[in-house]
Scaffold this active site. Structure first.
Site, PDB file in Angstrom:
ATOM      1  N   ASP A 153      -4.700  -2.562  -7.618  1.00  0.00           N
ATOM      2  CA  ASP A 153      -4.298  -3.275  -6.405  1.00  0.00           C
ATOM      3  C   ASP A 153      -4.985  -4.644  -6.377  1.00  0.00           C
ATOM      4  O   ASP A 153      -6.040  -4.829  -6.987  1.00  0.00           O
ATOM      5  CB  ASP A 153      -4.712  -2.446  -5.178  1.00  0.00           C
ATOM      6  CG  ASP A 153      -4.060  -2.943  -3.894  1.00  0.00           C
ATOM      7  OD1 ASP A 153      -3.156  -3.799  -3.971  1.00  0.00           O
ATOM      8  OD2 ASP A 153      -4.476  -2.482  -2.810  1.00  0.00           O
ATOM      9  N   GLU A 154      -4.395  -5.593  -5.664  1.00  0.00           N
ATOM     10  CA  GLU A 154      -4.963  -6.941  -5.497  1.00  0.00           C
ATOM     11  C   GLU A 154      -5.347  -7.548  -6.852  1.00  0.00           C
ATOM     12  O   GLU A 154      -6.443  -8.081  -7.043  1.00  0.00           O
ATOM     13  CB  GLU A 154      -6.201  -6.904  -4.577  1.00  0.00           C
ATOM     14  CG  GLU A 154      -5.971  -6.266  -3.215  1.00  0.00           C
ATOM     15  CD  GLU A 154      -5.183  -7.151  -2.260  1.00  0.00           C
ATOM     16  OE1 GLU A 154      -4.646  -8.186  -2.714  1.00  0.00           O
ATOM     17  OE2 GLU A 154      -5.094  -6.810  -1.077  1.00  0.00           O
TER      18      GLU A 154
ATOM     19  N   ARG B 156      -1.720 -13.283   8.880  1.00  0.00           N
ATOM     20  CA  ARG B 156      -2.382 -12.152   9.547  1.00  0.00           C
ATOM     21  C   ARG B 156      -1.703 -11.856  10.891  1.00  0.00           C
ATOM     22  O   ARG B 156      -1.891 -10.788  11.465  1.00  0.00           O
ATOM     23  CB  ARG B 156      -3.861 -12.455   9.819  1.00  0.00           C
ATOM     24  CG  ARG B 156      -4.768 -12.710   8.624  1.00  0.00           C
ATOM     25  CD  ARG B 156      -4.650 -11.685   7.548  1.00  0.00           C
ATOM     26  NE  ARG B 156      -3.685 -12.115   6.552  1.00  0.00           N
ATOM     27  CZ  ARG B 156      -3.086 -11.290   5.689  1.00  0.00           C
ATOM     28  NH1 ARG B 156      -3.330  -9.997   5.719  1.00  0.00           N
ATOM     29  NH2 ARG B 156      -2.233 -11.743   4.795  1.00  0.00           N
TER      30      ARG B 156
ATOM     31  N   THR C  67       0.835  -1.202   0.000  1.00  0.00           N
ATOM     32  CA  THR C  67       0.000   0.000   0.000  1.00  0.00           C
ATOM     33  C   THR C  67       0.868   1.250   0.000  1.00  0.00           C
ATOM     34  O   THR C  67       0.578   2.231  -0.697  1.00  0.00           O
ATOM     35  CB  THR C  67      -0.940   0.011   1.221  1.00  0.00           C
ATOM     36  OG1 THR C  67      -1.735  -1.182   1.205  1.00  0.00           O
ATOM     37  CG2 THR C  67      -1.852   1.215   1.197  1.00  0.00           C
TER      38      THR C  67
END
Length: 775
Positions: free
Chosen positions: A225-226, A614, A34
């Site tokens: 993005d992604e 995560r 990001t």
């Protein structure tokens, strides 16, 4: 060198400084993608690229807002406002509103959410007299969604014998007819569903070369993005828009491609280098989020996938704790372990509850976790429950507002025409629908011309319909001079919607009233923010914002810190210091529905990779030997993903299950030097094997001296015939191993007080307890 460039490592800086031509940034988990995207946009603007010529596509509005704020910090708010930045759906909705007339839609078209679409398909199935058990609305909508995301229009469907045959073989030969009617009804209502925002954009760019040229010229620099989560429809739009200048930058991680069920195509990122032979590739491989043990454990699993891009994620962070693995007797015990572990970590490390997340493969797994957290008085929040905007009272008010914007919105009209009750029943609504279809008009147009159509309703009903139409038209006139908040407030008061909700004096009823008030507050905040930003604060703008809201977009900061409970799919993009991944059992994770092909299994493995990455400081992996599924107690075996993690990164809280014993039935010497390749396994009793694992674990307290040697011939016994005694070591299929402390009663009423290692003391009626004496 600009200050922000100094904050980047070498690969990040190289990606930011690359200005022209196609480029792909392969960004591992926690690698700062990001930041790279944000600074690259800021750097382009500093290099003289007009902010109006930059398009940045994301998968959540929240991500877009955060990126815009960061960019504004570098280049200023004024320039940042000019960027075309947002989700695929929000950006293309903006384009479609400008160009809608070319496709025959009004510029204020309604955007149907899933609930609206399901209601419409339900109506169509009913009108076509089809079997609702065979034609399940949600399944039909999913089928239609897959058609649209694969660019299979109604015409293309009927020209494709294979698709028709597939639906016929599935005993649903009318799928094509439902699809056709659904598309026509949406068009007549001036409505598009989420998939239409992509499909109609493709139609716009394909049918109108001048429109394509216009947006190719505008979007000279495109960032996505992604990219691994894009579907075929999104892929085609991006390729079309970037075709002229080829200044396209995509960012993604093939190891985190987990949305194939939504139509995402991992080949989009895998084949990017084939689509653009002159592509420059940048790899962000340094993980800033997690400890070495977590990163290496995740790497050892994802390495098992055959379909992947070449990268090696690493971290300079500390080794940290080992990934901890916990085996429990049951899902109930799994929940108790998670709650106890969270409580202990909170106490030992002075942590708030929001430092923890519990991730699961299916939402139904949350029950046992919730029960245990409640008993520990630990606050938690479930993500993925019913959305605020999907609550009935909110949908009702929003439907009134939608109708003011678009009188042809039939789903909104059907929802509110008799709410609050005004004596217009289901039979009347059916007649209106039939008439609207017959005359090829909207239901509202039929009501306005009620004296000119063959409707067969009595005079009082006709008057009620006309009064309803007059009220909506009055609202429309008012909306020309009032803002979104003032209109919503007026509708609430004049329809007496809140007064109707207040009739229900229950806590649920009070909560509904509070929800309506919260919606009004939200509208007020929305228009205030938009006015301050100099942006569109209209009712249309607000309704579009609601319709296109993505996961976590509307989440507010909680006053109370809470443990996050969510499915792994919802956790993507998030991070927590402590993460518990529960239910790591075969047929649950990996899912039994996702093990038919290698590609399905590899996506499940990517899902596990996402779950594990995560975690910042500590990851816990748990599995249960028994679990209630569909009301039945089922046995479970450890997930293959646990076996795929290199043992050097793991710590077993309970000992690892040993390799099964091997018996040779012939002399191995006769085979010379290679006897080890032939292994015959003699089955052993599962329960006895599990007990033996607990008998002498290296890292646990040795068992009490009272524990006797296990007999290999131990089996279930009649438990009220006197064969159980104080001091026996017994096993229960849910509570595990325990010691009999006392006996009371006789015959069928005989009870035993047993101290279990997992749940403490329990009194059990022997005739139902199904205990096994093991010592």
């Amino acid at each position: 060198m600009s200050t922000y460039l100094e904050q980047l490592n070498e690969p990040q800086r190289a990606a930011v400084l690359q200005k022209d031509g196609p480029m792909i940034i392969i960004a591992g988990a926690g690698s700062g993608k990001t930041r790279v995207l944000t600074y690259r946009i800021a750097h382009l603007m500093e290099q003289g690229v007009d902010s109006f010529n930059i398009l940045s596509l994301t998968f959540t509005n929240k991500a877009a807002r955060e990126m815009k704020e960061r960019i504004a910090g570098v280049v200023g708010h004024s320039e940042a406002k000019n960027l075309w930045m947002g989700t695929f759906h929000s950006v293309f909705a903006r384009i479609l509103r400008s160009e809608a007339d070319k496709l025959g839609y009004p510029s204020n078209f309604t955007i149907y959410d899933t609930q609206d679409s399901v209601r419409l398909i339900t109506s169509i199935i009913k009108e076509m007299n089809l079997d609702k058990d065979r034609y399940k609305p949600k399944q039909i909508l999913s089928r239609i969604s897959s058609f649209k995301n694969s660019l299979v229009t109604v015409r293309a469907y009927f020209n494709n014998p294979e698709l028709i045959e597939a639906d016929t073989m599935a005993s649903r030969p009318k799928v094509g007819d439902i699809y056709k009617e659904y598309v026509e009804r949406c068009f007549k209502s001036g409505a598009m569903d989420f998939d239409d925002l992509l499909l109609r954009t493709n139609e716009l760019l394909a049918r109108f070369p001048d429109v394509l040229a216009k947006y190719q010229d505008r979007f000279r620099y495109i960032m996505v993005d992604e990219y691994q989560d894009t579907n075929h429809s999104q892929y085609i739009i991006v390729r079309a828009l970037a075709d002229r200048f080829q200044n396209i930058c995509v960012v993604g991680d093939d190891s985190q491609s987990i949305y194939s069920f939504r139509g995402a195509n991992i080949n989009n990122i895998l084949n990017f280098q084939k689509d653009y032979p002159d592509v420059k590739t940048f790899k962000l491989e340094q993980n800033y989020r997690s400890t070495k043990n977590i990163v290496n454990a995740a790497n050892s699993v994802i390495a098992k996938n055959k379909t992947k891009l070449d990268k090696e994620v690493w971290t300079a962070n500390d080794n940290g704790n080992y990934v901890k693995v916990m085996r429990t007797i049951s899902d109930g015990e799994e929940g108790r372990f998670v709650a106890q572990s969270i409580w202990e970590n909170m106490m030992n490390h002075q942590l708030e509850a929001d430092s923890f997340a519990v991730l699961y493969r299916t939402n139904s797994q949350s029950r046992a976790i919730e029960d245990s957290l409640r008993k520990k008085n630990i606050d938690y929040k479930i993500y993925g429950g019913i959305s605020f905007y999907q609550r009935k009272e909110i949908k009702d008010l929003l439907s009134y507002l939608r109708l003011l914007i678009n009188l042809n919105d039939e789903e909104a009209l059907k929802r509110v025409i008799n709410y609050p009750a005004r004596g217009i029943g289901a039979t009347t609504i059916d007649k209106l629908t039939i008439a609207a279809n017959h005359y090829k008009k909207s239901i509202f147009e039929v009501i306005l011309n009620i004296d000119k159509v063959d409707l067969k309703v009595n005079s009082p009903t006709k008057t009620k319909l006309q009064n309803f139409a007059n009220m909506i038209q009055r609202f429309q006139i008012e909306s020309q001079t009032k803002n979104a908040f003032e209109m919503a407030d007026l509708v609430v008061k004049q329809t007496q919607l809140v007064k109707d909700l207040q009739k229900d004096g229950t806590p649920e009823g009070v909560s509904k009233v509070e929800n309506v008030q919260e919606l009004l507050n939200g509208i007020k905040d929305f228009i205030t923010d938009k006015i301050e930003a100099g942006e569109d604060a209209s009712l249309t703008s607000f309704l579009e914002d609601v319709a296109l809201a993505t996961d976590f977009d509307s989440e507010k900061k909680e006053d109370v810190a809470r443990v996050a409970l969510m499915s792994i799919h919802q956790s993507k993009g998030l991070e927590f210091p402590y993460v518990y991944v529960v239910g790591l059992e075969e047929n649950l994770f990996p899912s039994a529905m996702s093990m038919n092909t290698r590609s399905e299994l590899e996506e499940e493995r990517r899902l596990f990779y996402v779950a594990l990455t995560r975690a910042e400081k500590q990851a816990y992996l748990t599995y249960a030997q028994t679990r209630y599924r569909w009301g039945k107690l089922t046995d479970g075996e450890p997930s293959r993903f646990l076996e795929e993690i290199d043992d050097q990164f793991l710590e077993y809280i309970t000992p690892k299950a040993p390799e099964p014993s091997v018996n040779r039935f012939i002399d191995s010497d006769i085979f010379g030097d290679s006897p080890k390749q032939i292994r015959f396994q003699k089955p052993i009793q599962k329960k006895r094997q599990e007990f033996l694992q607990k008998k002498s674990p290296k890292d646990l307290i040795p068992p009490k001296s009272k524990m006797k040697k296990v007999s290999e011939t131990t089996s279930k016994i009649n438990l009220f015939d006197g064969n159980i005694a104080v001091g026996n070591i017994v096993e229960h299929n849910r509570f595990g191993t325990g010691e009999v402390l006392a006996l009371e009663g006789a015959g069928p009423n005989k009870k035993a007080e047993i101290k279990f290692g997992t749940v403490g003391k329990k009194k059990l009626l022997l005739q139902f307890a199904k205990l096994k004496v093991i010592g």
